[in-house]
Design an enzyme around this catalytic site. Sequence first.
Site: not given
Length: 254
Positions: A94, A96, A101-103
């Site tokens: 999660n 990149y 941060l991808c959340i």
Amino acid sequence: MSTSNSSSAMTSQANVSTIRTLALEFKSLQEEPVEGFRVKLLNEDNLFEWEVAIFGPPDTLYQGGYFKARVAFPPDYPYNPPSLKFLTKVWHPNVYENGDLCISILHPPVDDPQSGELPCERWNPTQNVRTILLSVISLLNEPNTSSPANVDASVMYRKWKDSKGKDKEYENIIKKQVAASKLEAEKDDVIVPTTLEEYCIKHKHRPDLDMDIADYYVDEDYDDDDDDDYDVDDNDEEYCDEEKDDDDSGNGES
């Protein structure tokens, strides 16, 4: 008053409210830290950018790691979420490759059926930095592989998990990053907790420059009685599920 002047005044008022909110949150996190994190301002004159040091949770692949991240807040915080970008290399489904941060909790509160996320999973103004940090810890333990930001890391993680740790590719990459982060911790003169006991210890805050700045924004320039100010909620669950001390010793959440 012209439309442009009215808009400018509203923007200025919003910025004052946001600065006060950030100052209160920063002060709260200094006085009652979240286990496994350390926060400071990137620049003493700017409350909109923080540096967060994330310590790898015990009994995980990230144990003993020291990962720096930058949290940037929008002018209309808390109505829109901040962004979190890792400055230290983190191999995770999660995160990149550029560190973003991808959340779900950091996604704007808009209805997007294509995302596969429920509206309740996205950001809302009742969230705060404390809940974000706790969500990051949870994500380190249990990555979300349904919509990964790093597909290669996601595939490796699933292989590692399905093989019950026999497939070492994912584990070995993280171990190398943890080892590299320890050198960074030494440079910063930071002792990284490695046991659950060390990880869960909370120390009373010692006044420092960052704290003085937060007090300045709260107590002097922006100390008003506006009932519309956003309240900081400190009653969130923590990674360490310990009983709170009744003597208000500073070892429990307020």
